[in-house]
Design a protein around this motif. Structure first.
Motif, PDB file in Angstrom:
ATOM      1  N   ILE A 139     103.527  48.780  29.516  1.00  0.00           N
ATOM      2  CA  ILE A 139     104.430  47.857  30.219  1.00  0.00           C
ATOM      3  C   ILE A 139     105.122  46.905  29.235  1.00  0.00           C
ATOM      4  O   ILE A 139     106.339  46.714  29.275  1.00  0.00           O
ATOM      5  CB  ILE A 139     103.649  47.051  31.289  1.00  0.00           C
ATOM      6  N   ALA A 140     104.332  46.337  28.340  1.00  0.00           N
ATOM      7  CA  ALA A 140     104.891  45.294  27.469  1.00  0.00           C
ATOM      8  C   ALA A 140     105.749  45.883  26.358  1.00  0.00           C
ATOM      9  O   ALA A 140     106.839  45.379  26.092  1.00  0.00           O
ATOM     10  CB  ALA A 140     103.756  44.456  26.877  1.00  0.00           C
ATOM     11  N   GLN A 141     105.261  46.954  25.726  1.00  0.00           N
ATOM     12  CA  GLN A 141     105.981  47.444  24.543  1.00  0.00           C
ATOM     13  C   GLN A 141     106.986  48.537  24.870  1.00  0.00           C
ATOM     14  O   GLN A 141     108.151  48.440  24.535  1.00  0.00           O
ATOM     15  CB  GLN A 141     104.990  47.894  23.483  1.00  0.00           C
ATOM     16  N   GLU A 142     106.531  49.568  25.591  1.00  0.00           N
ATOM     17  CA  GLU A 142     107.469  50.688  25.830  1.00  0.00           C
ATOM     18  C   GLU A 142     108.534  50.336  26.852  1.00  0.00           C
ATOM     19  O   GLU A 142     109.656  50.835  26.792  1.00  0.00           O
ATOM     20  CB  GLU A 142     106.690  51.928  26.245  1.00  0.00           C
ATOM     21  N   LEU A 143     108.191  49.496  27.838  1.00  0.00           N
ATOM     22  CA  LEU A 143     109.198  49.143  28.852  1.00  0.00           C
ATOM     23  C   LEU A 143     109.747  47.730  28.641  1.00  0.00           C
ATOM     24  O   LEU A 143     110.584  47.270  29.422  1.00  0.00           O
ATOM     25  CB  LEU A 143     108.616  49.277  30.263  1.00  0.00           C
ATOM     26  N   GLY A 144     109.294  47.046  27.627  1.00  0.00           N
ATOM     27  CA  GLY A 144     109.821  45.714  27.312  1.00  0.00           C
ATOM     28  C   GLY A 144     109.622  44.695  28.426  1.00  0.00           C
ATOM     29  O   GLY A 144     110.406  43.762  28.578  1.00  0.00           O
ATOM     30  N   GLY A 145     108.594  44.901  29.250  1.00  0.00           N
ATOM     31  CA  GLY A 145     108.274  43.922  30.289  1.00  0.00           C
ATOM     32  C   GLY A 145     109.159  43.995  31.538  1.00  0.00           C
ATOM     33  O   GLY A 145     108.975  43.226  32.473  1.00  0.00           O
ATOM     34  N   GLU A 146     110.147  44.918  31.552  1.00  0.00           N
ATOM     35  CA  GLU A 146     111.001  45.109  32.749  1.00  0.00           C
ATOM     36  C   GLU A 146     110.547  46.404  33.404  1.00  0.00           C
ATOM     37  O   GLU A 146     110.908  47.489  32.956  1.00  0.00           O
ATOM     38  CB  GLU A 146     112.479  45.232  32.337  1.00  0.00           C
ATOM     39  N   TYR A 147     109.727  46.299  34.468  1.00  0.00           N
ATOM     40  CA  TYR A 147     109.030  47.496  34.937  1.00  0.00           C
ATOM     41  C   TYR A 147     108.860  47.518  36.451  1.00  0.00           C
ATOM     42  O   TYR A 147     109.055  46.515  37.135  1.00  0.00           O
ATOM     43  CB  TYR A 147     107.644  47.566  34.266  1.00  0.00           C
ATOM     44  N   VAL A 148     108.484  48.705  36.951  1.00  0.00           N
ATOM     45  CA  VAL A 148     108.191  48.902  38.372  1.00  0.00           C
ATOM     46  C   VAL A 148     106.874  49.659  38.461  1.00  0.00           C
ATOM     47  O   VAL A 148     106.657  50.614  37.710  1.00  0.00           O
ATOM     48  CB  VAL A 148     109.317  49.742  39.047  1.00  0.00           C
ATOM     49  N   VAL A 149     105.965  49.218  39.355  1.00  0.00           N
ATOM     50  CA  VAL A 149     104.682  49.899  39.540  1.00  0.00           C
ATOM     51  C   VAL A 149     104.679  50.525  40.932  1.00  0.00           C
ATOM     52  O   VAL A 149     104.964  49.856  41.917  1.00  0.00           O
ATOM     53  CB  VAL A 149     103.496  48.914  39.403  1.00  0.00           C
ATOM     54  N   LYS A 150     104.375  51.832  40.990  1.00  0.00           N
ATOM     55  CA  LYS A 150     104.466  52.553  42.266  1.00  0.00           C
ATOM     56  C   LYS A 150     103.126  53.184  42.664  1.00  0.00           C
ATOM     57  O   LYS A 150     102.610  54.050  41.949  1.00  0.00           O
ATOM     58  CB  LYS A 150     105.540  53.652  42.174  1.00  0.00           C
ATOM     59  N   TYR A 151     102.612  52.748  43.790  1.00  0.00           N
ATOM     60  CA  TYR A 151     101.431  53.349  44.421  1.00  0.00           C
ATOM     61  C   TYR A 151     101.772  54.813  44.674  1.00  0.00           C
ATOM     62  O   TYR A 151     102.843  55.111  45.214  1.00  0.00           O
ATOM     63  CB  TYR A 151     101.212  52.609  45.741  1.00  0.00           C
ATOM     64  N   ASP A 152     100.876  55.746  44.314  1.00  0.00           N
ATOM     65  CA  ASP A 152     101.282  57.151  44.376  1.00  0.00           C
ATOM     66  C   ASP A 152     100.849  57.865  45.658  1.00  0.00           C
ATOM     67  O   ASP A 152     100.246  58.941  45.604  1.00  0.00           O
ATOM     68  CB  ASP A 152     100.789  57.912  43.142  1.00  0.00           C
ATOM     69  N   ALA A 153     101.157  57.283  46.802  1.00  0.00           N
ATOM     70  CA  ALA A 153     100.909  57.934  48.104  1.00  0.00           C
ATOM     71  C   ALA A 153     101.771  57.207  49.124  1.00  0.00           C
ATOM     72  O   ALA A 153     102.347  56.156  48.812  1.00  0.00           O
ATOM     73  CB  ALA A 153      99.427  57.821  48.466  1.00  0.00           C
ATOM     74  N   LEU A 154     101.863  57.755  50.356  1.00  0.00           N
ATOM     75  CA  LEU A 154     102.670  57.096  51.390  1.00  0.00           C
ATOM     76  C   LEU A 154     102.072  55.727  51.692  1.00  0.00           C
ATOM     77  O   LEU A 154     100.872  55.587  51.871  1.00  0.00           O
ATOM     78  CB  LEU A 154     102.675  57.934  52.675  1.00  0.00           C
ATOM     79  N   LYS A 155     102.925  54.698  51.725  1.00  0.00           N
ATOM     80  CA  LYS A 155     102.408  53.366  52.044  1.00  0.00           C
ATOM     81  C   LYS A 155     103.431  52.574  52.863  1.00  0.00           C
ATOM     82  O   LYS A 155     103.578  51.364  52.684  1.00  0.00           O
ATOM     83  CB  LYS A 155     102.033  52.622  50.759  1.00  0.00           C
ATOM     84  N   GLY A 156     104.159  53.300  53.706  1.00  0.00           N
ATOM     85  CA  GLY A 156     105.125  52.655  54.604  1.00  0.00           C
ATOM     86  C   GLY A 156     106.131  51.775  53.876  1.00  0.00           C
ATOM     87  O   GLY A 156     106.516  50.729  54.386  1.00  0.00           O
ATOM     88  N   GLY A 157     106.567  52.205  52.684  1.00  0.00           N
ATOM     89  CA  GLY A 157     107.577  51.438  51.941  1.00  0.00           C
ATOM     90  C   GLY A 157     107.023  50.172  51.289  1.00  0.00           C
ATOM     91  O   GLY A 157     107.774  49.352  50.779  1.00  0.00           O
ATOM     92  N   LYS A 158     105.682  50.018  51.277  1.00  0.00           N
ATOM     93  CA  LYS A 158     105.124  48.761  50.740  1.00  0.00           C
ATOM     94  C   LYS A 158     104.398  48.964  49.407  1.00  0.00           C
ATOM     95  O   LYS A 158     103.748  48.056  48.915  1.00  0.00           O
ATOM     96  CB  LYS A 158     104.132  48.150  51.757  1.00  0.00           C
ATOM     97  N   GLY A 159     104.486  50.157  48.846  1.00  0.00           N
ATOM     98  CA  GLY A 159     103.683  50.459  47.657  1.00  0.00           C
ATOM     99  C   GLY A 159     104.368  50.163  46.328  1.00  0.00           C
ATOM    100  O   GLY A 159     103.750  50.276  45.281  1.00  0.00           O
ATOM    101  N   VAL A 160     105.668  49.789  46.374  1.00  0.00           N
ATOM    102  CA  VAL A 160     106.410  49.589  45.124  1.00  0.00           C
ATOM    103  C   VAL A 160     106.505  48.106  44.789  1.00  0.00           C
ATOM    104  O   VAL A 160     106.918  47.302  45.628  1.00  0.00           O
ATOM    105  CB  VAL A 160     107.835  50.190  45.262  1.00  0.00           C
ATOM    106  N   LYS A 161     106.098  47.741  43.576  1.00  0.00           N
ATOM    107  CA  LYS A 161     106.211  46.334  43.159  1.00  0.00           C
ATOM    108  C   LYS A 161     107.010  46.254  41.861  1.00  0.00           C
ATOM    109  O   LYS A 161     106.818  47.064  40.959  1.00  0.00           O
ATOM    110  CB  LYS A 161     104.832  45.684  43.024  1.00  0.00           C
TER     111      LYS A 161
END
Ligand code: AMP
Ligand code: GLY
Length: 441
Positions: A139-161
């Motif tokens: 997260i810090a080095q390869e993406l330079g701190g600009e990132y998205v974390v995605k729950y890897d299953a159906l979560k009613g549109g609430k899994g992406v932060k």
């Protein structure tokens, strides 16, 4: 001809209406989790029941012998209802479970595209081991701190932060990624993209693909795209089937990505995807990227697309089933549409308006009203549920005119409700175009 329609919400109402316009005059056997007054008026039967109870749905299918089934929402599609119905010999317009992974697993989709040379993803990586230092470095080095974390299953549109929105530091991202790994075994972490989002849905049968008009959705609860994410507060589409902020090359690329993905699915899954492939795209500085795929109609996107479908929807479904889908078979009117969702006043957080009465104005030829989470009382009056109440769609030659139609109707709805007045306005649409011009200059 019987059609078994497993569905819910305003999207289900729009699907039922489009099927009922067919020259085949089908009898619609609807199965929905709550009694939808719009579907009730169209369908010959409406079975109100748990749409995850596949045995009970199979029993209805046995009795009604439908020519085909159509499944609307993601949960029954993701859990394999199409497999159950197909095994009974009922052709189904919705992908089988292994193909529906295109929506149910964000990791599957990213890797499928990569393996097949479809270069449409942001920089990404999948992690299945809870190792905080490795997550932190990525997260810090390869993406330079600009990132998205995605729950890897159906979560009613609430899994992406997203960093800067839901997650304020690298440590927050690591913590949420660890939580995802513990809960579902895997997490996708990817680069945060900057641009303007749009949806491009296609009818798909194996490698045969026919596209629908592009639509822009507004997921945030409040005006100016603020507040929490919702299922979608409203949408617009343009008469030329593109969007004002997209170039011809952007639309062509999104269509190409849907075709390449359909081909990749057919190659890897041993059989083709059948149903609606919904590409969630973002136009960025140097082209178009894929945010995610869904394996179904969008809600509200279906409310923009289906009223202007000129071809016979039953013929399109039959062609998807027989493998005779062609672009010539699918035509849309050259009209712009603006959909605004009426919701309870406190939506999405406060559910206090549930049960209160709502009344709608007369809807003319240039508009549609699709019922969502609403119940019909014995005296015919309508009561609010706690989720999105109804979608009101204006249809005209320009987005601006369609917006005014939808806006005027929304203002006449009576009850403790609200809607986003800004969706489809000239101001909002031109802001999107300015954002794209600035990004690309
Ligand atoms: P998804 O469930 O993947 O559609 O994600 C929900 C929302 O998160 C999307 O509609 C986007 O607004 C946002 N989002 C997802 N992935 C990214 C990304 N890589 N960059 C920026 N925003 C994203
Ligand atoms: N409009 C967003 C969705 O249907 O997922």
């Amino acid at each position: 001809m019987n059609i078994l329609l497993i569905t819910s919400s305003a999207r289900g109402h729009a699907i039922a209406e489009a099927l009922s316009r067919s020259s085949h005059k089908p009898s619609i056997i609807a199965v929905s989790p709550s009694g939808n007054p719009g579907i009730k008026r169209i369908a010959d039967e409406q079975h109100v029941m748990d749409i995850m109870d596949f045995d009970a749905i199979a029993d209805i299918a046995k009795k009604t012998k439908p020519a085909f089934a159509f499944i609307g929402p993601d949960d029954p599609i993701g859990a394999g209802l199409a497999d159950v119905l197909e095994n009974m010999g009922i052709p189904t317009v919705a992908p089988k479970k292994s193909l529906a992974r295109i929506e149910a697993s964000k990791g599957f989709t990213r890797e499928l595209l990569e393996r097949n040379g479809v270069y449409a993803s942001p920089k990404f990586r999948l992690f299945n081991r809870a190792e905080p230092e490795i997550l932190n470095t990525y997260i810090a080095q390869e993406l330079g701190g600009e990132y998205v974390v995605k729950y890897d299953a159906l979560k009613g549109g609430k899994g992406v932060k997203i960093s800067g929105e839901h997650l304020s530091s690298v440590e927050d991202g690591v913590r949420y990624a660890m939580e995802c790994i513990e809960e579902c075994g895997q997490v996708v972490i990817e680069e945060k993209l900057v641009g303007v989002e749009f949806s491009l849905l296609s009818f798909v049968s194996g490698t045969q693909v026919a596209d629908m008009p592009a639509v822009q959705d507004h997921k945030r609860a409040f005006e100016g795209d603020t507040g929490p994410n919702t299922g979608g507060m409203g949408t617009y589409s343009d008469a030329n089937h593109s969007l004002p902020f997209l170039s011809d090359a952007d639309i062509a690329r999104a269509k190409e990505i849907n075709r390449l993905t359909a081909a990749a699915l057919q190659k890897e899954c041993g059989e083709g995807f059948r149903g609606i492939l919904y590409g969630g795209f973002i136009a960025v500085r140097d082209g178009v990227r894929l945010i995610e795929y869904n394996a179904r109609f969008g809600d509200p996107e279906a409310l923009n697309i289906l009223p202007i479908l000129q071809s016979d929807f039953v013929d399109i479904c039959t062609a998807m089933i027989s493998g005779e889908l062609s672009e010539d078979l699918v035509t849309f009117k050259h009209k712009a549409t603006v959909c605004k969702y009426i919701t309870p006043q406190g939506y999405p957080d406060n559910k206090n308006q549930k049960g209160e009465t709502v009344t709608f104005p007369h809807i003319g030829e240039n508009a549609r009203l699709y019922y969502g989470d609403i119940t019909e009382n014995d005296d015919g009056s309508l009561a609010l549920g706690s989720s999105r109440t109804a979608g009101i769609v204006g249809i005209a030659d320009t987005i601006s005119e369609a917006e005014k139609i939808a806006q005027q109707l929304c203002e006449q709805v009576q009850g403790p409700v609200r809607f986003r007045a800004d969706i489809g306005t000239d101001e909002l649409v031109s802001q999107r175009s300015t954002t794209m011009e600035q990004l690309r200059s």
